[in-house]
Design a protein around this motif. Structure first.
Motif, PDB file in Angstrom:
ATOM      1  N   PRO B 214       3.323 -17.786  52.331  1.00  0.00           N
ATOM      2  CA  PRO B 214       4.225 -17.421  51.014  1.00  0.00           C
ATOM      3  C   PRO B 214       5.394 -16.640  51.211  1.00  0.00           C
ATOM      4  O   PRO B 214       6.331 -16.566  50.304  1.00  0.00           O
ATOM      5  CB  PRO B 214       3.059 -16.804  50.091  1.00  0.00           C
ATOM      6  CG  PRO B 214       1.958 -16.347  51.207  1.00  0.00           C
ATOM      7  CD  PRO B 214       2.115 -17.364  52.265  1.00  0.00           C
ATOM      8  N   ALA B 215       5.340 -15.781  52.035  1.00  0.00           N
ATOM      9  CA  ALA B 215       6.327 -14.636  52.213  1.00  0.00           C
ATOM     10  C   ALA B 215       7.542 -15.335  52.506  1.00  0.00           C
ATOM     11  O   ALA B 215       8.800 -14.992  52.461  1.00  0.00           O
ATOM     12  CB  ALA B 215       5.860 -13.676  53.314  1.00  0.00           C
ATOM     13  N   ASP B 216       7.304 -16.375  53.737  1.00  0.00           N
ATOM     14  CA  ASP B 216       8.513 -17.163  54.108  1.00  0.00           C
ATOM     15  C   ASP B 216       9.036 -18.023  52.983  1.00  0.00           C
ATOM     16  O   ASP B 216      10.448 -17.917  52.926  1.00  0.00           O
ATOM     17  CB  ASP B 216       8.297 -18.051  55.317  1.00  0.00           C
ATOM     18  CG  ASP B 216       7.997 -17.456  56.427  1.00  0.00           C
ATOM     19  OD1 ASP B 216       8.861 -16.237  56.362  1.00  0.00           O
ATOM     20  OD2 ASP B 216       7.771 -17.790  57.528  1.00  0.00           O
ATOM     21  N   TRP B 255       0.361 -21.032  45.986  1.00  0.00           N
ATOM     22  CA  TRP B 255      -0.313 -20.142  46.777  1.00  0.00           C
ATOM     23  C   TRP B 255      -0.930 -18.837  45.650  1.00  0.00           C
ATOM     24  O   TRP B 255      -1.431 -18.156  46.588  1.00  0.00           O
ATOM     25  CB  TRP B 255       1.002 -19.689  47.746  1.00  0.00           C
ATOM     26  CG  TRP B 255       1.042 -20.204  48.851  1.00  0.00           C
ATOM     27  CD1 TRP B 255       1.995 -20.942  49.209  1.00  0.00           C
ATOM     28  CD2 TRP B 255       0.058 -19.763  50.187  1.00  0.00           C
ATOM     29  NE1 TRP B 255       1.720 -21.406  50.614  1.00  0.00           N
ATOM     30  CE2 TRP B 255       0.570 -20.536  51.145  1.00  0.00           C
ATOM     31  CE3 TRP B 255      -1.040 -19.193  50.276  1.00  0.00           C
ATOM     32  CZ2 TRP B 255      -0.043 -20.716  52.243  1.00  0.00           C
ATOM     33  CZ3 TRP B 255      -1.654 -19.285  51.349  1.00  0.00           C
ATOM     34  CH2 TRP B 255      -1.147 -19.985  52.443  1.00  0.00           C
ATOM     35  N   VAL B 256      -0.481 -18.827  44.398  1.00  0.00           N
ATOM     36  CA  VAL B 256      -1.057 -17.975  43.684  1.00  0.00           C
ATOM     37  C   VAL B 256      -2.672 -18.414  43.299  1.00  0.00           C
ATOM     38  O   VAL B 256      -3.479 -17.753  43.229  1.00  0.00           O
ATOM     39  CB  VAL B 256      -0.223 -17.777  42.241  1.00  0.00           C
ATOM     40  CG1 VAL B 256      -1.024 -16.735  41.664  1.00  0.00           C
ATOM     41  CG2 VAL B 256       1.050 -17.260  42.917  1.00  0.00           C
ATOM     42  N   ILE B 257      -2.654 -19.780  43.228  1.00  0.00           N
ATOM     43  CA  ILE B 257      -3.734 -20.245  42.630  1.00  0.00           C
ATOM     44  C   ILE B 257      -4.939 -20.336  43.933  1.00  0.00           C
ATOM     45  O   ILE B 257      -6.179 -20.059  43.564  1.00  0.00           O
ATOM     46  CB  ILE B 257      -3.634 -21.582  41.922  1.00  0.00           C
ATOM     47  CG1 ILE B 257      -2.669 -21.338  40.480  1.00  0.00           C
ATOM     48  CG2 ILE B 257      -5.006 -22.173  41.538  1.00  0.00           C
ATOM     49  CD1 ILE B 257      -2.134 -22.527  40.143  1.00  0.00           C
ATOM     50  N   ALA B 258      -4.420 -20.912  44.934  1.00  0.00           N
ATOM     51  CA  ALA B 258      -5.522 -21.078  46.112  1.00  0.00           C
ATOM     52  C   ALA B 258      -6.425 -19.911  46.369  1.00  0.00           C
ATOM     53  O   ALA B 258      -7.480 -19.962  46.393  1.00  0.00           O
ATOM     54  CB  ALA B 258      -4.692 -21.766  47.167  1.00  0.00           C
ATOM     55  N   PRO B 259      -5.854 -18.891  46.414  1.00  0.00           N
ATOM     56  CA  PRO B 259      -6.678 -17.702  46.774  1.00  0.00           C
ATOM     57  C   PRO B 259      -7.702 -17.428  45.705  1.00  0.00           C
ATOM     58  O   PRO B 259      -8.817 -16.909  46.124  1.00  0.00           O
ATOM     59  CB  PRO B 259      -5.678 -16.612  47.256  1.00  0.00           C
ATOM     60  CG  PRO B 259      -4.412 -16.945  47.240  1.00  0.00           C
ATOM     61  CD  PRO B 259      -4.233 -18.460  46.540  1.00  0.00           C
TER      62      PRO B 259
END
Lengths: 306, 272
Positions: B214-216, B255-259
């Motif tokens: 997500p940072a990339d 990427w917000v939802i998955a974690p």
């Protein structure tokens, strides 16, 4: 006809290989106060967690207000349950009022109850101070206020009097009596015994995950056949010379007498002219507790030898 | 009150009370205002840098700081309550695991979101007054939106960490490792792949690999929107790819939802 609030049938709970609870049966009626006693690790907290619906039974049935506490339908009945965990330290940054406000919101309890409860547990003066400045006893009182939120019909209190001073303990027991008379069922979990006797209807003694005894105090006392302790003063040597009395002697002025012979012995003692004082003490809850735990341990030991 | 709202409100108030909110806002605004005005000093000029240079340097700094702040804010959200005994108590209340998780996410997420909007927004306002809002607003809106998404992603990571361990100190250590992995190690490995193996990774393949970080993604989206002249390094290659900003944003949202879903799974299996 009273209503069954909590029903445990042949409940077993294992954590990996540890058997936390084995074959527990329990029925708690509305308005009944049960004392749950046992050493650390005897399964008291596990039993409470099962009733609260935090963990699942390994075998057997749990029903609270007629529903499985893990069931979705049991959701609504959680508002009727109050719980005081052991060693809860709450949110250090918040004040007493803020902590209770948070829990009251979650339980949909009326707001005006917060001030009332804080006064009831004696925290009215400290209600705007941060919880981190509270003493252990004050935290315990806050925990109690939290458990009394809403209109609980079932209260599970884990070591409620730890850290309370005698007058706060007294106040606590009077609120227990009050809740009981309003029809709430209460499970008091403790290993601190003095003072609890007058406030419980029945006692359950847990030992290594098994129910060592359950019943009213007088029934337990009868079944245990615990002797009455009689202490005399003034007779001294004469006791030894009386053949019948000498059989019960444990010290020169101390007798342990079976309950059935108590009155007869006392009558005999009163015939001594120089008797100046007499103390008669029935077996206390503590003696009963020790008796059943010792009993259970010896039977377990025998079992393992076989 | 709805239990989700009650938890969210409490977490938000906690964030205000322990000065997290004000600190994050200050850090973001000092960072962005500083870079907007003095960013070119490093290259020997004292003139205000171009907008794309500002955004480029802001995103390379934010990519370090935002995840760190999110992890610091949230690493003890569950394990802390577990240690103080309140998690056990909360679970006896009429609130489900999902509601508790969502409430915490809303509360802590709002802290990060609001701080990002206010902090970076203040720089956007200042820049807008000095130049033109027409140029500043689109660039900064995208930057702020992606910063929020990046922050929320790491809030989710922090929840996963907080629910997987039973001690606060372990959660803190694990947070640092997660941060190090996504911010430094991942890129180093990519670079090694790119340089070490000839024709090992195509440009398309590189961009696809970056989707796993997500940072990339955050850097990719922000830099892709700029003049490519200001961009160098691994990203310069990736920026020229054909992915649209919208599809990249959707991946960030995932990427917000998955974690959060992972945290929910761990939470429901956790024994307390």
């Amino acid at each position: 006809m009273s209503e069954t609030i909590v029903l445990l049938e042949q409940v077993n709970k294992h954590y990996q290989k540890i058997k936390a609870l084995q074959n527990i049966d329990l029925r708690l009626e509305a308005g009944e106060v049960l004392g749950l006693f046992g050493h650390n690790g005897a399964g008291k907290t596990t039993m409470m967690k099962l009733i609260l619906g935090i963990i699942k039974v390994s075998a057997g049935n749990v029903s609270v207000f007629g529903l499985d506490p893990l069931d979705k339908q049991a959701w609504a009945s959680r508002k009727k349950i109050g719980y005081l965990p052991e060693n809860v330290s709450f949110y250090d940054q918040l004040s007493g009022t803020e902590v209770l406000t948070y829990f009251a919101r979650l339980k949909s309890a009326p707001k005006n109850q917060i001030v009332e409860l804080l006064e009831k547990v004696g925290l009215a003066d400290a209600k705007d101070r941060a919880v981190k400045t509270y003493s252990k006893g004050m935290r315990q009182r806050l925990g109690l206020a939290q458990a009394f939120l809403g209109d609980p019909k079932l209260l599970l209190l884990d070591e409620p009097t730890v850290g309370l001073d005698p007058s706060a303990t007294q106040e606590f027991y009077s609120s227990v009596d009050q809740l009981k008379s309003s029809g709430a069922s209460i499970i008091l979990c403790s290993h601190v015994l003095p003072g609890v006797e007058q406030h419980i209807d029945r006692a359950m003694i847990l030992s290594a995950g098994k129910s060592a005894a359950i019943g009213t105090l007088s029934a337990l006392r009868d079944a245990a056949r615990l002797p009455v302790s009689i202490k005399t003063q003034g007779i001294n040597g004469a006791l030894k010379n009386n053949e019948q009395l000498a059989g019960f002697m444990v010290a020169h002025n101390h007798l342990l007498v079976p309950e059935s012979q108590k009155v007869q012995i006392i009558r005999q003692l009163m015939e001594f002219e120089n008797i100046s004082d007499i103390q008669v003490e029935a077996a206390s809850l503590e003696h009963i507790y020790q008796h059943y735990l010792a009993d259970n341990k010896s039977s377990i030991e025998q079992g393992s030898k076989l | 009150m709805n239990p989700i709202l009650a938890v969210a409100l409490k977490e938000f108030q906690d964030g205000l009370r322990n000065r997290w909110f004000i600190s994050i806002t200050l850090i973001f605004s000092v960072l962005s205002i500083g870079l907007s005005y003095y960013g070119s000093a490093a290259s020997g000029q004292i003139t205000a840098p171009s907008l794309s240079t500002t955004i480029a340097s802001l995103s390379s700094l934010s990519v370090f700081i935002i995840p760190l702040i999110a992890l610091l804010l949230c690493y003890d959200s569950f394990v802390g309550e577990q240690e103080s005994g309140t998690l056990l108590l909360l679970l006896t209340y009429p609130i489900s695991h999902g509601q508790l998780l969502l409430g915490k996410f809303l509360g802590m997420g709002s802290i990060i979101t609001l701080a990002t909007v206010l902090g970076f927004g203040s720089a956007a306002l200042l820049l807008g007054f000095n130049s033109s809002f027409a140029a500043v607003l689109p660039a900064f809106s995208l930057f702020i939106l992606t910063s929020i998404l990046l922050g929320l992603t790491f809030v989710g990571f922090a929840f996963v960490i907080s629910l997987s361990v039973s001690e606060k100190s372990k959660a803190a250590g694990l947070s640092l490792i997660v941060w190090l992995f996504f911010i430094l190690v991942f890129d180093l490995v990519l670079l090694a792949l790119l340089i070490g193996i000839e024709n090992g990774v195509s440009q398309q393949g590189l961009v696809q690999l970056m989707m796993f970080n997500p940072a990339d993604l955050f850097r990719l989206i922000n830099l892709a929107a700029l003049d490519t002249g200001d961009v160098n390094g691994v990203l310069a290659v990736a920026v020229n790819s054909s992915h649209s900003a919208v599809s990249l944003l959707l991946v960030m949202l995932a990427w917000v939802i998955a974690p959060l879903l992972a945290a929910m799974t761990i939470f429901s299996r956790k024994t307390i």
